[in-house]
Design a protein around this motif. Sequence first.
Motif, PDB file in Angstrom:
ATOM      1  N   GLN A   1       8.442  -3.892   4.513  1.00  0.00           N
ATOM      2  CA  GLN A   1       9.348  -2.775   4.239  1.00  0.00           C
ATOM      3  C   GLN A   1       9.331  -1.786   5.408  1.00  0.00           C
ATOM      4  O   GLN A   1       8.283  -1.449   5.951  1.00  0.00           O
ATOM      5  CB  GLN A   1       8.930  -2.067   2.952  1.00  0.00           C
ATOM      6  N   LYS A   2      10.522  -1.295   5.804  1.00  0.00           N
ATOM      7  CA  LYS A   2      10.657  -0.388   6.946  1.00  0.00           C
ATOM      8  C   LYS A   2      10.129   1.004   6.595  1.00  0.00           C
ATOM      9  O   LYS A   2      10.346   1.500   5.494  1.00  0.00           O
ATOM     10  CB  LYS A   2      12.111  -0.304   7.381  1.00  0.00           C
ATOM     11  N   ILE A   3       9.460   1.613   7.563  1.00  0.00           N
ATOM     12  CA  ILE A   3       8.923   2.964   7.392  1.00  0.00           C
ATOM     13  C   ILE A   3       9.695   3.970   8.256  1.00  0.00           C
ATOM     14  O   ILE A   3      10.174   4.980   7.772  1.00  0.00           O
ATOM     15  CB  ILE A   3       7.427   3.002   7.745  1.00  0.00           C
TER      16      ILE A   3
ATOM     17  N   GLU B   1      -0.483   8.052  19.564  1.00  0.00           N
ATOM     18  CA  GLU B   1      -0.603   9.045  18.494  1.00  0.00           C
ATOM     19  C   GLU B   1      -0.198   8.435  17.155  1.00  0.00           C
ATOM     20  O   GLU B   1       0.688   7.582  17.084  1.00  0.00           O
ATOM     21  CB  GLU B   1       0.295  10.247  18.820  1.00  0.00           C
ATOM     22  N   LEU B   2      -0.865   8.901  16.072  1.00  0.00           N
ATOM     23  CA  LEU B   2      -0.579   8.401  14.730  1.00  0.00           C
ATOM     24  C   LEU B   2       0.815   8.843  14.283  1.00  0.00           C
ATOM     25  O   LEU B   2       1.141  10.021  14.294  1.00  0.00           O
ATOM     26  CB  LEU B   2      -1.634   8.912  13.745  1.00  0.00           C
ATOM     27  N   ALA B   3       1.627   7.859  13.898  1.00  0.00           N
ATOM     28  CA  ALA B   3       2.995   8.159  13.455  1.00  0.00           C
ATOM     29  C   ALA B   3       3.119   8.069  11.941  1.00  0.00           C
ATOM     30  O   ALA B   3       3.875   8.815  11.322  1.00  0.00           O
ATOM     31  CB  ALA B   3       3.984   7.189  14.107  1.00  0.00           C
ATOM     32  N   ALA B   4       2.381   7.154  11.312  1.00  0.00           N
ATOM     33  CA  ALA B   4       2.427   6.985   9.852  1.00  0.00           C
ATOM     34  C   ALA B   4       1.123   6.332   9.396  1.00  0.00           C
ATOM     35  O   ALA B   4       0.438   5.667  10.179  1.00  0.00           O
ATOM     36  CB  ALA B   4       3.629   6.131   9.449  1.00  0.00           C
ATOM     37  N   LYS B   5       0.794   6.528   8.097  1.00  0.00           N
ATOM     38  CA  LYS B   5      -0.451   5.992   7.568  1.00  0.00           C
ATOM     39  C   LYS B   5      -0.258   5.608   6.108  1.00  0.00           C
ATOM     40  O   LYS B   5       0.463   6.266   5.363  1.00  0.00           O
ATOM     41  CB  LYS B   5      -1.561   7.036   7.694  1.00  0.00           C
ATOM     42  N   GLN B   6      -0.920   4.492   5.708  1.00  0.00           N
ATOM     43  CA  GLN B   6      -0.877   4.028   4.322  1.00  0.00           C
ATOM     44  C   GLN B   6      -2.274   4.064   3.720  1.00  0.00           C
ATOM     45  O   GLN B   6      -3.285   3.982   4.435  1.00  0.00           O
ATOM     46  CB  GLN B   6      -0.310   2.596   4.258  1.00  0.00           C
ATOM     47  N   ASP B   7      -2.329   4.150   2.383  1.00  0.00           N
ATOM     48  CA  ASP B   7      -3.603   4.215   1.669  1.00  0.00           C
ATOM     49  C   ASP B   7      -4.365   2.900   1.822  1.00  0.00           C
ATOM     50  O   ASP B   7      -3.790   1.817   1.716  1.00  0.00           O
ATOM     51  CB  ASP B   7      -3.356   4.499   0.191  1.00  0.00           C
ATOM     52  N   ASP B   8      -5.694   2.971   2.062  1.00  0.00           N
ATOM     53  CA  ASP B   8      -6.482   1.766   2.325  1.00  0.00           C
ATOM     54  C   ASP B   8      -7.414   1.366   1.186  1.00  0.00           C
ATOM     55  O   ASP B   8      -8.210   0.429   1.329  1.00  0.00           O
ATOM     56  CB  ASP B   8      -7.309   1.958   3.601  1.00  0.00           C
ATOM     57  N   PHE B   9      -7.371   2.041   0.024  1.00  0.00           N
ATOM     58  CA  PHE B   9      -8.350   1.777  -1.039  1.00  0.00           C
ATOM     59  C   PHE B   9      -8.259   0.327  -1.529  1.00  0.00           C
ATOM     60  O   PHE B   9      -9.272  -0.394  -1.548  1.00  0.00           O
ATOM     61  CB  PHE B   9      -8.146   2.731  -2.219  1.00  0.00           C
TER      62      PHE B   9
ATOM     63  N   GLU C   1      12.552   5.991   6.854  1.00  0.00           N
ATOM     64  CA  GLU C   1      13.128   5.101   5.852  1.00  0.00           C
ATOM     65  C   GLU C   1      12.215   4.919   4.649  1.00  0.00           C
ATOM     66  O   GLU C   1      12.496   4.111   3.768  1.00  0.00           O
ATOM     67  CB  GLU C   1      13.464   3.749   6.498  1.00  0.00           C
ATOM     68  N   ALA C   2      11.105   5.646   4.599  1.00  0.00           N
ATOM     69  CA  ALA C   2      10.213   5.615   3.441  1.00  0.00           C
ATOM     70  C   ALA C   2       9.560   6.995   3.328  1.00  0.00           C
ATOM     71  O   ALA C   2       9.355   7.685   4.324  1.00  0.00           O
ATOM     72  CB  ALA C   2       9.154   4.531   3.590  1.00  0.00           C
ATOM     73  N   ASN C   3       9.213   7.378   2.105  1.00  0.00           N
ATOM     74  CA  ASN C   3       8.679   8.717   1.856  1.00  0.00           C
ATOM     75  C   ASN C   3       7.210   8.655   1.445  1.00  0.00           C
ATOM     76  O   ASN C   3       6.773   7.679   0.821  1.00  0.00           O
ATOM     77  CB  ASN C   3       9.480   9.410   0.754  1.00  0.00           C
ATOM     78  N   PRO C   4       6.413   9.679   1.790  1.00  0.00           N
ATOM     79  CA  PRO C   4       5.021   9.721   1.337  1.00  0.00           C
ATOM     80  C   PRO C   4       4.941   9.606  -0.182  1.00  0.00           C
ATOM     81  O   PRO C   4       5.745  10.188  -0.911  1.00  0.00           O
ATOM     82  CB  PRO C   4       4.545  11.097   1.825  1.00  0.00           C
TER      83      PRO C   4
ATOM     84  N   ALA D   1       0.843  -1.196   0.000  1.00  0.00           N
ATOM     85  CA  ALA D   1       0.000   0.000   0.000  1.00  0.00           C
ATOM     86  C   ALA D   1       0.876   1.244   0.000  1.00  0.00           C
ATOM     87  O   ALA D   1       2.015   1.230   0.475  1.00  0.00           O
ATOM     88  CB  ALA D   1      -0.928  -0.001   1.214  1.00  0.00           C
ATOM     89  N   GLU D   2       0.327   2.316  -0.537  1.00  0.00           N
ATOM     90  CA  GLU D   2       1.064   3.572  -0.637  1.00  0.00           C
ATOM     91  C   GLU D   2       1.155   4.261   0.728  1.00  0.00           C
ATOM     92  O   GLU D   2       0.189   4.266   1.501  1.00  0.00           O
ATOM     93  CB  GLU D   2       0.349   4.493  -1.622  1.00  0.00           C
ATOM     94  N   LEU D   3       2.325   4.832   1.021  1.00  0.00           N
ATOM     95  CA  LEU D   3       2.508   5.614   2.239  1.00  0.00           C
ATOM     96  C   LEU D   3       1.971   7.022   1.998  1.00  0.00           C
ATOM     97  O   LEU D   3       2.416   7.725   1.080  1.00  0.00           O
ATOM     98  CB  LEU D   3       3.998   5.665   2.617  1.00  0.00           C
ATOM     99  N   THR D   4       1.005   7.440   2.809  1.00  0.00           N
ATOM    100  CA  THR D   4       0.377   8.749   2.602  1.00  0.00           C
ATOM    101  C   THR D   4       0.786   9.780   3.654  1.00  0.00           C
ATOM    102  O   THR D   4       0.675  10.988   3.419  1.00  0.00           O
ATOM    103  CB  THR D   4      -1.153   8.607   2.617  1.00  0.00           C
ATOM    104  N   HIS D   5       1.225   9.326   4.817  1.00  0.00           N
ATOM    105  CA  HIS D   5       1.557  10.273   5.890  1.00  0.00           C
ATOM    106  C   HIS D   5       2.640   9.672   6.774  1.00  0.00           C
ATOM    107  O   HIS D   5       2.611   8.472   7.087  1.00  0.00           O
ATOM    108  CB  HIS D   5       0.310  10.567   6.733  1.00  0.00           C
TER     109      HIS D   5
END
Length: 359
Positions: free
Chosen positions: A191-193, A83-91, A180-183, A67-71
């Motif tokens: 894969q590491k974020i 607290e939210l640290a990272a988020k991926q696309d859920d479509f 270690e990963a970009n939006p 899934a795509e990293l969005t945040h």
Amino acid sequence: MRNITSKYTVTLKLSLTILLSSSKLFATDRIPVLVEPVDSWNQFISTNVYCSVAMPPLHQISSHAEAELTHVKPTGSIIRAGELAAKQDDFYLNQEIEIIRTDIETTKIHLNYAEEELGRLVKLRVSDMVSPSHLNNLKLDVDTHRLTKQRLEEQLKIAEYRLKKLKHFAQADSQVLSIEANPGERLNPGQKIMQLLPITTAQVECSIPEEHLDKNDIERNSSFKLEGQDIALRNISYTVHPETQNLNLYFEASREKFQSLLVGQRFEMTVLTSLSSMSQQELITKIPSDAVLLEGHQYKVWAVNSDKRIVSKDIQIIDTLQNHFIVRSTIKPGDLLVVKGHEGLEPNQAVSPTRRTAT
């Protein structure tokens, strides 16, 4: 004759008077000494060890799905627990879940039909109107649809878990150590974020010479003080540093309790080891350094007993203070020790003690 007798009597009385006066003077001839009382001391040996704050285990956040990293929080950010640290696309994962649910419903329909057909033909089998092979094929269809439904339900659980893991939360108050990963990047499973450094606890490591460490004594009879507060021992190293021959003690310190601790910081910690192994006749006391004499290789003091006579006592020095020694001996708190006037003293000699005025 009477005069001679009278003179003899006077001389005898005078001699007796002088003798009695001399005996009385000898009886009160006590050597003046200056004394100071012994103070009590806790029954511990205090040792300072060198310590440092090591980096605690990092929290690695990784992708659970394609899934795509969005945040993602930027490096250096402070994130609170939950607290939210990272988020991926859920479509795509939401659509995949819908497809699995559809497949489950389809399988249920086929399973219900196969079970009804099998039940109907089992009744006809009694009249020999259905062949055994046809009946076996229907049983196979029922089992196949049932297992397919079970497999799809397990796939649904995995997909729903991955959907939940598209949002990455901090497990504890942390600082973002690295990204270690970009939006916009499409990530693969595993894969590491990012890496988070927990800031609620600090890992403290202390070095102690191997010859000074009795593991059983440290674990059972020792307590540890950091900044005047208790800190719990977590573990003891079983490997010796090849150059220093030191072993490590490991502690976990709460930053709420020890706010000044920073990663990489060096400091000293106090180890208090109980002297439970000493005999019941021995005590740990604090005595004035002026009272200690060295005779050969043995340290001694002169103690004044209740009859105001002096007694020589051996001591073992275990720590040094500014004007005092911490000693192990049979001396008790409150005992009087000679601090001035040692010269020419002998055991059981009578003395006239005067207490030294505190300065």
